[in-house]
Write a protein that holds these residues in place. Structure first.
Motif, mmCIF file in Angstrom:
data_model
loop_
_atom_site.group_PDB
_atom_site.id
_atom_site.type_symbol
_atom_site.label_atom_id
_atom_site.label_comp_id
_atom_site.label_asym_id
_atom_site.label_seq_id
_atom_site.Cartn_x
_atom_site.Cartn_y
_atom_site.Cartn_z
ATOM 1 N N ALA A 348 -85.141 32.356 -93.020
ATOM 2 C CA ALA A 348 -85.147 33.292 -91.895
ATOM 3 C C ALA A 348 -83.751 33.783 -91.607
ATOM 4 C CB ALA A 348 -85.720 32.612 -90.651
ATOM 5 N N GLY A 349 -83.642 34.905 -90.932
ATOM 6 C CA GLY A 349 -82.328 35.405 -90.530
ATOM 7 C C GLY A 349 -82.437 36.629 -89.639
ATOM 8 N N GLU A 364 -81.353 38.361 -96.759
ATOM 9 C CA GLU A 364 -81.305 36.971 -96.295
ATOM 10 C C GLU A 364 -81.731 35.997 -97.393
ATOM 11 O OE1 GLU A 364 -80.313 35.207 -93.708
ATOM 12 O OE2 GLU A 364 -79.568 36.898 -92.528
ATOM 13 N N GLU A 367 -78.926 35.802 -99.977
ATOM 14 C CA GLU A 367 -77.757 35.103 -99.431
ATOM 15 C C GLU A 367 -77.994 33.591 -99.382
ATOM 16 O OE1 GLU A 367 -76.196 38.460 -96.226
ATOM 17 O OE2 GLU A 367 -76.878 36.523 -95.484
ATOM 18 N N GLU A 368 -79.171 33.204 -98.900
ATOM 19 C CA GLU A 368 -79.419 31.776 -98.642
ATOM 20 C C GLU A 368 -79.849 31.005 -99.885
ATOM 21 O OE1 GLU A 368 -81.976 31.260 -95.254
ATOM 22 O OE2 GLU A 368 -80.569 32.257 -93.900
ATOM 23 N N GLU A 409 -75.613 27.531 -94.738
ATOM 24 C CA GLU A 409 -76.834 27.824 -94.001
ATOM 25 C C GLU A 409 -77.930 26.794 -94.226
ATOM 26 O OE1 GLU A 409 -78.124 31.030 -92.390
ATOM 27 O OE2 GLU A 409 -76.891 32.568 -93.345
HETATM 28 MG MG MG Z 1 -78.821 33.837 -92.872
#
Ligand code: MG
Ligand code: ZN
Length: 455
Positions: A348-349, A364, A367-368, A409
């Motif tokens: 989630a983000g 997101e 990135e994660e 994260e």
């Molecule tokens: Mg994030």
């Protein structure tokens, strides 16, 4: 009640559930006409008559139970609703019946046979009556009405009651009357917001009353105060009242109705607690519109001219997504360091300015987890009042599978097979645990399992 009466009642429940499971419409109807309260009773593992009829595809029994007003949103001990069960076992005619919201909608939005998932915190219990927020005379009048309900918050936690020793028990919001909070309303530090009025039950065709002389339904207000918390609790009649110490856990123990009210109240109160001064010029601000607006007191302030979003309560959109493996049989879940041991959840983000929902999902996830995402599909959303997010739940299909986590994260991300996910919902040796049913992550994962199961 004697034990003899009790066992007769239990026997009736058993016969009722059995009839529903067998699809015996005559017996279901007969038992209901004698004992209407049987309708929402449950037996083994929390299964209701509706769930048993849905499990076995008995469309006529499901229809009869619905027409008697049975609760189609109740869930069994594995958090499955009758709709989930019908979908899981491939009884499409039954799931269509349970998923139907409004017959007319099917014509206007063809192909939208997807049931709108009702997530926790989503139920609109009150009619917000936003047009009344600017009616000062009406609001003033409702404030002192003896039927008006007040919810009391301290440090953004509502007063609740419930057995303290039982960690799993349902909590209830404490409801106050005008005379119990009258003194607080006089204090300048008190924040008061108008939540709405109780929804009227649909008037029956026999009672055609006009608007004149009909009593207005009770209004609800929420108060946040910085008075001493222990002193505030002395206003309660019950001894078991308290302020939850961990809102993000304890506020998940309310009924669906009360959770919906808290979602609204806590988010608006949290906004007031964080935005006391004008974000444009730093001057002090004043509450307006029943607590849904803060206007700058500096008459020369830019925020008073033109269109600005600084005066209104904010909502922060968050994308939360279940990423499906290109093979369709695995999903990507991750865990943060702060999660309970063995819990994995959806990634989630926050959506960034100038970004679409779909792009936020792709950014997101990459990135994660390092995984690239192609198609994105919206499923359902959930207001999350800690403090004021809107969780936008999506399914997304991966176009790459190698995982490389961003350790700031999340600490781990993994592909889990469909079977591992099913086991985590009640198998004997789950590979991981899913978040609780009140979270949209739980519902997204359940939605994916239900999508193409032809068991
Ligand atoms: Mg994030
Ligand atoms: Zn200003």
């Amino acid at each position: 009640m004697t034990s003899l009466q009790l066992s007769a009642q239990e026997e009736a429940v058993e016969r009722f559930l059995d009839a529903a499971a067998r699809g015996d419409l005559v017996q279901v109807s007969t038992l209901l006409s004698h004992v209407p309260s049987l309708i929402n009773r449950s037996g083994h593992s929390g299964w209701t008559a509706l769930m048993l009829a849905a499990r076995n595809g008995h469309c006529d029994v499901v229809e009869a139970l619905l027409s008697h007003g049975c609760d189609k949103f109740s869930v069994n001990s594995s958090s499955q609703s009758a709709y989930d069960i019908a979908t899981f076992w491939g009884h499409r005619h039954v799931s269509n019946l349970l998923g139907r919201t409004d017959d007319g909608c099917q014509r206007v939005l063809p192909g939208s046979d997807l049931r709108q998932q009702e997530n926790y915190f989503s139920r609109e219990t009150l009619d917000r009556l936003s047009a009344k927020r600017t009616d000062k005379v009406w609001l003033e009048d409702r404030r002192s009405d003896p039927d008006t309900v007040y919810l009391l918050f301290s440090n953004l936690s509502p007063v609740v009651s419930g057995p303290r020793e039982d960690a799993g028990a349902e909590l209830k919001l404490c409801r106050f009357r005008y005379e119990a909070v009258e003194d607080l309303l006089q204090k300048p530090a008190t924040v008061l917001i108008f939540l709405g009025v109780e929804k009227r039950k649909k008037p029956s065709s026999s009672s055609s009353q006009t608007a004149d002389g009909v009593q207005e339904p009770p209004a609800w207000f929420a108060i946040n105060t910085d008075e001493d918390a222990a002193e505030l609790l002395q206003r309660c009649r019950e001894k078991s009242c308290c302020f939850p110490k961990t809102p993000d856990r304890d506020l998940l123990k309310l009924s669906e109705e009360e959770a919906g009210v808290v979602a609204q109240a806590r988010s608006v109160l949290a906004w007031h607690s964080r935005y006391s001064f004008c974000p444009t010029c730093g001057s002090s601000t004043g509450l307006e519109d029943g607590g849904y607006k803060r206007s700058c007191r500096n008459s020369g302030c830019r925020s008073l001219k033109g269109v600005h979003n600084t005066c209104y309560p904010r909502v922060d959109p968050v994308v939360i997504m279940l990423v499906i493996h290109p093979d369709g049989n695995q999903c990507l879940l991750g865990r943060k360091k702060i999660f309970p041991v063995a819990m994995f959840s959806c990634l989630a983000g926050f959506i960034e300015p100038g970004e679409t929902m779909e792009e936020a999902v792709r950014r997101e996830v990459e990135e994660e987890s390092g995984v690239k995402v192609g198609p994105v599909q919206y499923v359902s959303c959930q207001p999350w009042p800690m403090p004021s997010n809107l969780m936008i739940g999506c399914l997304a299909v991966a176009v790459s599978t190698a995982i490389k986590v961003d350790e700031d994260e999340i600490e781990e991300a993994r592909w889990f097979s469909r079977q591992q996910v099913i086991d985590s919902f009640g198998g004997t040796r789950p590979a991981f645990t899913v978040p609780p049913r009140q979270t949209i992550a739980h519902q997204l994962i359940r939605h994916w399992i239900g999508m193409n199961s032809n068991l």
